[in-house]
Structures are given as C-alpha cells and as structure tokens.
Design a protein around this motif. Structure first.
Motif, mmCIF file in Angstrom:
data_model
loop_
_atom_site.group_PDB
_atom_site.id
_atom_site.type_symbol
_atom_site.label_atom_id
_atom_site.label_comp_id
_atom_site.label_asym_id
_atom_site.label_seq_id
_atom_site.Cartn_x
_atom_site.Cartn_y
_atom_site.Cartn_z
ATOM 1 N N VAL A 102 2.460 9.549 17.862
ATOM 2 C CA VAL A 102 2.581 10.599 18.869
ATOM 3 C C VAL A 102 4.049 10.877 19.166
ATOM 4 C CG1 VAL A 102 2.085 11.254 21.258
ATOM 5 C CG2 VAL A 102 0.316 10.138 19.882
ATOM 6 N N ALA A 103 4.851 9.829 19.293
ATOM 7 C CA ALA A 103 6.279 9.998 19.563
ATOM 8 C C ALA A 103 6.964 10.765 18.434
ATOM 9 C CB ALA A 103 6.947 8.639 19.770
ATOM 10 N N THR A 104 6.585 10.495 17.196
ATOM 11 C CA THR A 104 7.162 11.205 16.049
ATOM 12 C C THR A 104 6.848 12.694 16.122
ATOM 13 O OG1 THR A 104 7.077 9.252 14.635
ATOM 14 C CG2 THR A 104 7.151 11.384 13.527
ATOM 15 N N VAL A 105 5.590 13.017 16.406
ATOM 16 C CA VAL A 105 5.195 14.424 16.510
ATOM 17 C C VAL A 105 5.931 15.106 17.659
ATOM 18 C CG1 VAL A 105 3.270 15.978 17.071
ATOM 19 C CG2 VAL A 105 2.965 14.156 15.380
ATOM 20 N N LEU A 106 6.007 14.441 18.804
ATOM 21 C CA LEU A 106 6.698 15.035 19.948
ATOM 22 C C LEU A 106 8.187 15.235 19.656
ATOM 23 C CD1 LEU A 106 4.976 13.137 22.892
ATOM 24 C CD2 LEU A 106 4.585 15.503 22.157
ATOM 25 N N LYS A 107 8.777 14.292 18.932
ATOM 26 C CA LYS A 107 10.187 14.432 18.566
ATOM 27 C C LYS A 107 10.384 15.632 17.639
ATOM 28 C CE LYS A 107 14.058 11.904 16.562
ATOM 29 N NZ LYS A 107 14.504 10.681 15.915
ATOM 30 N N LEU A 108 9.499 15.778 16.663
ATOM 31 C CA LEU A 108 9.594 16.923 15.744
ATOM 32 C C LEU A 108 9.424 18.240 16.492
ATOM 33 C CD1 LEU A 108 7.604 15.532 12.702
ATOM 34 C CD2 LEU A 108 10.033 16.162 12.725
ATOM 35 N N LEU A 109 8.475 18.284 17.413
ATOM 36 C CA LEU A 109 8.211 19.517 18.158
ATOM 37 C C LEU A 109 9.217 19.732 19.287
ATOM 38 C CD1 LEU A 109 4.317 19.535 18.348
ATOM 39 C CD2 LEU A 109 5.831 20.593 16.654
ATOM 40 N N GLY A 110 10.051 18.734 19.547
ATOM 41 C CA GLY A 110 11.107 18.875 20.543
ATOM 42 C C GLY A 110 12.227 19.785 20.091
ATOM 43 N N ASP A 111 12.251 20.101 18.811
ATOM 44 C CA ASP A 111 13.232 21.037 18.267
ATOM 45 C C ASP A 111 12.658 22.456 18.378
ATOM 46 O OD1 ASP A 111 15.707 21.395 16.254
ATOM 47 O OD2 ASP A 111 14.033 22.668 15.613
ATOM 48 N N LYS A 112 13.405 23.357 18.994
ATOM 49 C CA LYS A 112 12.924 24.722 19.241
ATOM 50 C C LYS A 112 12.517 25.446 17.959
ATOM 51 C CE LYS A 112 15.397 28.592 20.395
ATOM 52 N NZ LYS A 112 16.326 29.398 21.164
ATOM 53 N N THR A 113 13.293 25.288 16.901
ATOM 54 C CA THR A 113 12.980 25.958 15.639
ATOM 55 C C THR A 113 11.672 25.430 15.066
ATOM 56 O OG1 THR A 113 15.321 26.333 15.173
ATOM 57 C CG2 THR A 113 13.803 26.454 13.294
ATOM 58 N N ARG A 114 11.508 24.107 15.029
ATOM 59 C CA ARG A 114 10.268 23.542 14.471
ATOM 60 C C ARG A 114 9.059 23.880 15.345
ATOM 61 N NH1 ARG A 114 13.930 19.392 12.844
ATOM 62 N NH2 ARG A 114 13.491 18.125 14.675
ATOM 63 N N LEU A 115 9.236 23.892 16.655
ATOM 64 C CA LEU A 115 8.141 24.259 17.549
ATOM 65 C C LEU A 115 7.701 25.702 17.281
ATOM 66 C CD1 LEU A 115 6.303 23.516 19.946
ATOM 67 C CD2 LEU A 115 8.145 24.303 21.454
ATOM 68 N N THR A 116 8.669 26.590 17.143
ATOM 69 C CA THR A 116 8.358 27.996 16.850
ATOM 70 C C THR A 116 7.709 28.126 15.479
ATOM 71 O OG1 THR A 116 10.248 28.657 18.205
ATOM 72 C CG2 THR A 116 9.317 30.327 16.749
ATOM 73 N N MET A 117 8.209 27.388 14.494
ATOM 74 C CA MET A 117 7.600 27.406 13.160
ATOM 75 C C MET A 117 6.130 27.002 13.226
ATOM 76 S SD MET A 117 10.225 25.679 10.482
ATOM 77 C CE MET A 117 11.706 26.497 9.982
ATOM 78 N N LYS A 121 10.839 18.072 7.054
ATOM 79 C CA LYS A 121 10.521 17.117 8.116
ATOM 80 C C LYS A 121 9.081 17.273 8.586
ATOM 81 C CE LYS A 121 15.233 16.585 9.779
ATOM 82 N NZ LYS A 121 16.157 16.733 10.886
ATOM 83 N N LEU A 122 8.644 18.509 8.750
ATOM 84 C CA LEU A 122 7.263 18.756 9.178
ATOM 85 C C LEU A 122 6.265 18.330 8.102
ATOM 86 C CD1 LEU A 122 7.782 22.255 10.847
ATOM 87 C CD2 LEU A 122 7.338 20.074 12.022
ATOM 88 N N LYS A 123 6.618 18.580 6.847
ATOM 89 C CA LYS A 123 5.738 18.202 5.739
ATOM 90 C C LYS A 123 5.683 16.686 5.584
ATOM 91 C CE LYS A 123 4.871 18.864 0.892
ATOM 92 N NZ LYS A 123 5.591 18.414 -0.262
ATOM 93 N N ASP A 124 6.825 16.019 5.698
ATOM 94 C CA ASP A 124 6.860 14.558 5.578
ATOM 95 C C ASP A 124 5.985 13.894 6.641
ATOM 96 O OD1 ASP A 124 8.558 14.762 3.411
ATOM 97 O OD2 ASP A 124 10.345 14.072 4.489
ATOM 98 N N ALA A 125 5.886 14.515 7.809
ATOM 99 C CA ALA A 125 5.044 13.978 8.884
ATOM 100 C C ALA A 125 3.582 14.391 8.724
ATOM 101 C CB ALA A 125 5.572 14.450 10.235
ATOM 102 N N GLY A 126 3.307 15.216 7.706
ATOM 103 C CA GLY A 126 1.938 15.655 7.464
ATOM 104 C C GLY A 126 1.483 16.796 8.361
ATOM 105 N N LEU A 127 2.417 17.420 9.070
ATOM 106 C CA LEU A 127 2.057 18.488 10.000
ATOM 107 C C LEU A 127 1.876 19.836 9.325
ATOM 108 C CD1 LEU A 127 4.361 17.634 13.036
ATOM 109 C CD2 LEU A 127 2.038 16.853 12.557
ATOM 110 N N VAL A 128 2.520 20.022 8.180
ATOM 111 C CA VAL A 128 2.341 21.267 7.430
ATOM 112 C C VAL A 128 1.935 20.949 5.998
ATOM 113 C CG1 VAL A 128 3.978 22.616 8.831
ATOM 114 C CG2 VAL A 128 4.770 21.526 6.744
#
Length: 113
Positions: free
Chosen positions: A11-26, A57-64
């Motif tokens: 959960v912390a990893t996902v929140l950290k990734l989404l803490g970036d405005k560009t990645r959140l918008t993506m 980064k998003l792909k490595d976390a399995g989010l995309v």
C-alpha cells in the motif's frame, strides 16, 4: 467473498507512486483510455524519456499494463491489480482528466493506430 488484504509495504508503494502529480494524472487518464507514450508526451508537455520513466515505475509496480499494436505500445490501467479498488477510490477524489484527451485530439493529429 474473502477480501484480499495487501501488506502495508504494498500500500505504501502504491501511495508513494500516486503521490507524484504526473503519475496520479496518468493513472486517471489510463483508467478510461489506453494511451501511447506520444499521447502522454503531448498531454504533459514532457520529454519522451521522462514519460517513459514514469510509465516504467507504474509498470514495475504492476499498476499499468502494456499492449503492442503494430509498432506502438499502448498503456492501460491494470484493473486486476489487488489494490485497484484503492486506486479507484483515490481517483474519485480528483477532477476528471478526460478533458486532457479531448483537448489533445482537438489540437493535434496524433495517430498511433
């Protein structure tokens, strides 16, 4: 139905990734529309390497996920990810980003198909 509980680290990893405005918008864009890097470069007005780094980064976390269509690679949100419901909940709290895609189609003739 048994709910899958992710670890605090996941959960912390996902929140950290989404803490970036560009990645959140993506992620908000990719939840509704598959995009190629060239579209994201135009939307964010960033360099291709910078966009690719965010996607990696998003792909490595399995989010995309990525899908190849001819010579193009399209990215989409991985809706099977165990934390998709968390991500969807977070995205519900930000403005809809689909206007960015509409503006892109109106101002450019990008064709990745």
């Amino acid at each position: 139905m048994k709910q899958i509980v992710a670890s605090v680290d996941e959960v912390a990893t996902v929140l950290k990734l989404l803490g970036d405005k560009t990645r959140l918008t993506m992620m908000a864009l990719l939840d509704h529309h598959d995009c190629c890097v060239c579209e994201l470069v135009e939307i964010f007005q960033m360099s291709q390497p910078a966009i690719s780094q965010h996607l990696r980064k998003l792909k490595d976390a399995g989010l995309v996920k990525e899908t190849r269509k001819a010579k193009w690679i399209f990215y989409s949100m991985n809706k099977e990810h165990e934390l998709y419901s968390l991500i969807k909940n977070i995205l519900a709290h930000i403005p809809d980003q689909q206007e960015k895609l509409k503006e892109l189609k109106e101002r450019t003739k990008i064709s990745c198909e």
